[in-house]
Motif scaffolding. Sequence first.
Motif, PDB file in Angstrom:
ATOM      1  N   UNK A  19    -140.642  33.923  23.338  1.00 55.77           N
ATOM      2  CA  UNK A  19    -141.725  34.615  24.033  1.00 55.77           C
ATOM      3  C   UNK A  19    -142.558  33.638  24.857  1.00 55.77           C
ATOM      4  N   UNK A  20    -142.814  32.464  24.320  1.00 54.65           N
ATOM      5  CA  UNK A  20    -143.586  31.467  25.067  1.00 54.65           C
ATOM      6  C   UNK A  20    -142.837  31.030  26.325  1.00 54.65           C
ATOM      7  N   UNK A  21    -141.515  30.897  26.222  1.00 52.94           N
ATOM      8  CA  UNK A  21    -140.718  30.539  27.397  1.00 52.94           C
ATOM      9  C   UNK A  21    -140.775  31.646  28.443  1.00 52.94           C
ATOM     10  N   UNK A  22    -140.711  32.898  27.985  1.00 51.34           N
ATOM     11  CA  UNK A  22    -140.792  34.036  28.905  1.00 51.34           C
ATOM     12  C   UNK A  22    -142.150  34.071  29.591  1.00 51.34           C
ATOM     13  N   UNK A  23    -143.203  33.843  28.835  1.00 46.27           N
ATOM     14  CA  UNK A  23    -144.551  33.839  29.409  1.00 46.27           C
ATOM     15  C   UNK A  23    -144.682  32.766  30.484  1.00 46.27           C
ATOM     16  N   UNK A  25    -142.242  31.316  32.226  1.00 48.78           N
ATOM     17  CA  UNK A  25    -141.382  31.618  33.372  1.00 48.78           C
ATOM     18  C   UNK A  25    -141.961  32.745  34.216  1.00 48.78           C
ATOM     19  N   UNK A  26    -142.507  33.767  33.575  1.00 51.49           N
ATOM     20  CA  UNK A  26    -143.068  34.895  34.325  1.00 51.49           C
ATOM     21  C   UNK A  26    -144.295  34.463  35.126  1.00 51.49           C
ATOM     22  N   UNK A  27    -145.116  33.576  34.566  1.00 51.15           N
ATOM     23  CA  UNK A  27    -146.269  33.056  35.316  1.00 51.15           C
ATOM     24  C   UNK A  27    -145.802  32.259  36.527  1.00 51.15           C
ATOM     25  N   UNK A  28    -144.744  31.480  36.332  1.00 48.63           N
ATOM     26  CA  UNK A  28    -144.221  30.671  37.429  1.00 48.63           C
ATOM     27  C   UNK A  28    -143.732  31.541  38.582  1.00 48.63           C
ATOM     28  N   UNK A  33    -144.988  39.969  32.352  1.00 52.23           N
ATOM     29  CA  UNK A  33    -143.938  39.739  31.356  1.00 52.23           C
ATOM     30  C   UNK A  33    -142.960  40.912  31.340  1.00 52.23           C
ATOM     31  N   UNK A  34    -143.499  42.135  31.439  1.00 51.62           N
ATOM     32  CA  UNK A  34    -142.633  43.313  31.407  1.00 51.62           C
ATOM     33  C   UNK A  34    -141.657  43.311  32.580  1.00 51.62           C
ATOM     34  N   UNK A  35    -142.157  43.029  33.787  1.00 48.99           N
ATOM     35  CA  UNK A  35    -141.279  43.025  34.961  1.00 48.99           C
ATOM     36  C   UNK A  35    -140.233  41.920  34.848  1.00 48.99           C
ATOM     37  N   UNK A  36    -140.647  40.762  34.361  1.00 42.81           N
ATOM     38  CA  UNK A  36    -139.723  39.636  34.216  1.00 42.81           C
ATOM     39  C   UNK A  36    -138.582  39.999  33.268  1.00 42.81           C
ATOM     40  N   UNK A  37    -138.927  40.600  32.124  1.00 43.46           N
ATOM     41  CA  UNK A  37    -137.908  40.963  31.139  1.00 43.46           C
ATOM     42  C   UNK A  37    -137.010  42.070  31.673  1.00 43.46           C
ATOM     43  N   UNK A  38    -137.604  43.095  32.312  1.00 40.94           N
ATOM     44  CA  UNK A  38    -136.804  44.209  32.816  1.00 40.94           C
ATOM     45  C   UNK A  38    -135.816  43.743  33.881  1.00 40.94           C
ATOM     46  N   UNK A  39    -136.271  42.907  34.822  1.00 42.81           N
ATOM     47  CA  UNK A  39    -135.362  42.427  35.862  1.00 42.81           C
ATOM     48  C   UNK A  39    -134.271  41.547  35.267  1.00 42.81           C
TER      49      UNK A  39
END
Length: 204
Positions: A19-23, A25-28, A33-39
């Motif tokens: 989750x921390x990696x996703x957070x 990456x999504x900020x970058x 977070x939702x859009x990053x995961x869905x895509x």
Amino acid sequence: MGENEVGGGKFVPISEATLKQIEAASRSENYSIRKFIEEGLIGVIRAYEMGYPPSKLVDVLEFLRIHDAFGGLIVPRAIFSEILKIKFNGQEKEYLLEKWYECGRWYGASLRRSSDDPISTFKLYLMSMGWNLNEVEVREEGNDLRLVCVSSTITAEETEILSRFITGALFGMGYAIKKEDIITGMIILDCVRGGTNNQSLKNE
């Protein structure tokens, strides 16, 4: 850990580290977070439908990155076949084959540095990069490895070029060739990891 259904959707538990990696990456990417995961999931599904399971996606991207870093070009097979019809003298032919061998060494060394499983990544590369191979088989037992490539369509010239490239790649990944059996449309290489008696077809 199970899945919880909430309001027509599902909550799927993931590790805090992921989750921390996703957070991050999504900020970058300036995504939620939702859009990053869905895509990301849509991309995984599309890749799966094209025949690439999630476990292979990183391998595909890795060899594409190496291909791009090496300055690789996409050449139509028809044009490549015409180039191979050019009659080179012995010295010119050996020079070109040596270049294919060195190219393979570069790919192999790059995979060895960057991939967790360079042999599996290389197998996927061979199956995906237009060599028209019907079969690529890898058998590993301890430090020994056998690589078999079979094609019902490639010519003798293509077989020779491909075998030089593969031999170089195996050398770059740290393997020595113990035995090789090469005929038109079939390449069989028996190797050992960490050996010192490396050889290429030019030494046959």
